[in-house]
Design a protein around this motif. Structure first.
Motif, mmCIF file in Angstrom:
data_model
loop_
_atom_site.group_PDB
_atom_site.id
_atom_site.type_symbol
_atom_site.label_atom_id
_atom_site.label_comp_id
_atom_site.label_asym_id
_atom_site.label_seq_id
_atom_site.Cartn_x
_atom_site.Cartn_y
_atom_site.Cartn_z
ATOM 1 N N PRO A 118 -71.527 -33.838 8.984
ATOM 2 C CA PRO A 118 -71.256 -33.177 10.265
ATOM 3 C C PRO A 118 -70.645 -31.782 10.079
ATOM 4 C CG PRO A 118 -70.559 -35.463 10.363
ATOM 5 C CD PRO A 118 -70.911 -35.166 8.923
ATOM 6 N N GLY A 145 -67.398 -29.730 13.046
ATOM 7 C CA GLY A 145 -67.875 -30.883 12.299
ATOM 8 C C GLY A 145 -67.436 -32.229 12.835
ATOM 9 N N GLU A 171 -67.380 -35.744 13.853
ATOM 10 C CA GLU A 171 -68.293 -36.801 13.424
ATOM 11 C C GLU A 171 -68.851 -37.630 14.566
ATOM 12 O OE1 GLU A 171 -66.862 -39.113 10.158
ATOM 13 O OE2 GLU A 171 -66.379 -37.334 8.988
#
Length: 75
Positions: free
Chosen positions: A7, A45, A47
């Protein structure tokens, strides 16, 4: 083509591509009707970002995703 394995790498790719296209976060979120908070989290990022919203961002940026298996990569 760029290999993305996490991610965080996806977020970095989106951020760099958005900036290359000369778009601010606000301009992109206005274009695709997404929240700025979502884009911030995605670019960092997160997740648990929702896949449908990620595809909306892709569409707004003109990004097409291609998938391959490890076998396709020669691994």
């Amino acid at each position: 083509m760029q290999k993305i394995s996490s991610p965080k790498e996806l977020g970095n790719f989106i951020r760099n591509f958005r900036k290359k296209e000369g778009l601010t976060q606000e301009e992109l979120t206005d274009l695709v009707f997404a929240s700025r908070r979502f884009l911030i989290d995605l670019e960092r990022g997160k997740e648990t970002a929702q896949i449908g919203k990620i595809f909306t961002i892709f569409e707004g940026l003109g990004i097409t995703m291609h998938l391959s298996t490890r076998k396709d990569d020669g691994a």
